[in-house]
Enzyme design. Structure first.
Site, PDB file in Angstrom:
ATOM      1  CB  CYS A 136      -0.915  -0.024   1.224  1.00  0.00           C
ATOM      2  SG  CYS A 136      -1.907   1.456   1.394  1.00  0.00           S
ATOM      3  CB  CYS A 139      -0.535   2.556   4.115  1.00  0.00           C
ATOM      4  SG  CYS A 139      -1.993   1.832   3.398  1.00  0.00           S
ATOM      5  CG  ASP A 140       3.274   1.303   4.434  1.00  0.00           C
ATOM      6  OD1 ASP A 140       2.864   1.789   5.499  1.00  0.00           O
ATOM      7  OD2 ASP A 140       3.030   0.130   4.087  1.00  0.00           O
TER       8      ASP A 140
END
Ligand code: NDP
Length: 331
Positions: A136, A139-140
């Site tokens: 992701c 997200c990261d």
């Protein structure tokens, strides 16, 4: 065991489950939505959704899901932070053992459990997932400011992730196993236009380097002019091998449907694990319906998931109605 008998349980709280919940709640079925492990589903991992009808300026994935939940709650849908662990679909009503140790009985069930990110199968991925290896970018990605990163895959997700990561990373290399992308023209062009993004054709990742302490530090790539090099490498064919230094690796190689909990039930699954449905959303078990990515290997769009979600609610409502007409006091 409780006396917790419901008309309709919806497993999954992504856009398909939420759409089912809105329709079912409006039809006074008092649905219970089991949110599962990833409340809100895949859209919560997306930045901007640009092709959902009615939002000409685009809308954040999380925002869309939160609005859907609010809409469903407004009509009386109930949400529970649990997933189905073991369903008894031979009994009537169905009996569902949940991950919060509760058992819930329901006359009808809509499965909208979606799909989860596929992994490539490279060495050390189990150890490094979450430590520089991610599925992701949204997200990261921000953890990789100034890093050289790889994105594995050649579809829309890979293009979207590559363009997103280019905001933070020093360089982004897309590693694709063939010499042709499967991504849409508009997303591909965004990547081609980006000077910090490079595509490595006919290349696959076979091993990661690094540790949980240091994160990902490198990746072993294999290439072959005819594509699918990892398979050829495993078969002992001659391929080009290279180890590159990278600070992050992102998988964007598609998804696998979340249907493991149905494996011991009479609900038929296809070879990839998608739920088999007929002309409508009905499954091979009377009273069990399916919506969204868990039954759709072809379109996989937020708007089609919402569409099949509403169809499942209508199908379940009609099914419950016929049953009640046939047996006024069903047990
Ligand atoms: P796709 O299935 O479309 O693409 C998966 C990619 O991963 C393909 O390039 C495939 O290669 C590659 N791949 C699969 N398995 C492996 C493996 N084991 N090793 C290496 N490579 C592998 O998945 P996406 O997640 O990209 O897209 C899913 C759906 O979501 C699509 O319908 C897409 O249009 C949609 N989507 C739409 C977006 C948007 O419109 N903004 C954004 C993101 C997704 P190969 O081509 O060789 O099979």
């Amino acid at each position: 065991m409780t006396d917790n008998l419901r008309e309709l349980v919806i497993a999954g709280s992504g856009v398909a489950g939420l759409s089912t919940a809105v329709y079912a709640a409006r039809a006074d079925l008092n649905p219970v939505v089991l949110e599962g492990d990833e409340p809100g589903g895949q859209l919560t991992l997306t930045t901007e959704v640009e092709n959902y009808l009615g939002f000409p300026e685009g809308i954040g994935g999380m925002d869309l899901v939160q609005r859907g939940r609010k809409q469903a709650e407004q009509f009386g849908a109930e949400f529970r932070r649990a997933g189905i662990e073991s369903p008894d679909l031979d009994s009537r009503p169905f009996e569902l053992s949940l991950s919060n140790d509760e058992t819930i009985r329901t006359r009808a069930l809509v499965v909208a459990t979606g799909a989860s990110a596929r992994w490539v199968g490279a060495d050390k991925e189990d150890e490094l997932m979450g430590y520089g290896l991610s599925t992701c970018a949204t997200c990261d990605g921000a953890f990789h400011r100034g890093d050289d990163v790889l994105v594995v895959g050649g579809g829309d997700s890979a293009m979207e992730e590559a363009a997103f990561l280019a905001r933070f990373a020093s360089s982004v290399t897309v590693v694709h196993r063939r010499d042709e992308l499967g991504a849409s023209e508009i997303l591909t062009q965004r990547v081609f236009d980006h000077e910090d993004v490079e595509i490595r054709w006919n290349t696959e990742l076979v091993r990661l380097r690094g540790s949980q302490q240091d994160g990902v530090t490198g990746a072993k790539l294999v290439s072959h002019p005819d594509g699918y090099p990892a398979e050829k490498y495993e078969d002992g064919e001659s391929v080009e091998v290279e180890t590159v230094d990278v600070g992050g690796v992102f998988y964007a190689v598609g998804h696998v449907p979340n249907t493991d909990f149905l494996r011991e039930t009479p609900v038929e699954l296809d070879t990839d694990g998608h739920i088999v449905t007929g002309g409508d959303t009905g499954t091979t078990v009377d009273g069990v319906f399916a919506a969204g990515d868990v039954m759709d290997s072809r379109y996989q769009q937020a708007i089609t998931a919402a569409g099949t979600g509403s169809m499942a609610a209508l199908d379940a409502e009609a099914w419950l109605e016929t049953r009640q007409l046939a047996a006024p006091n069903p047990q």
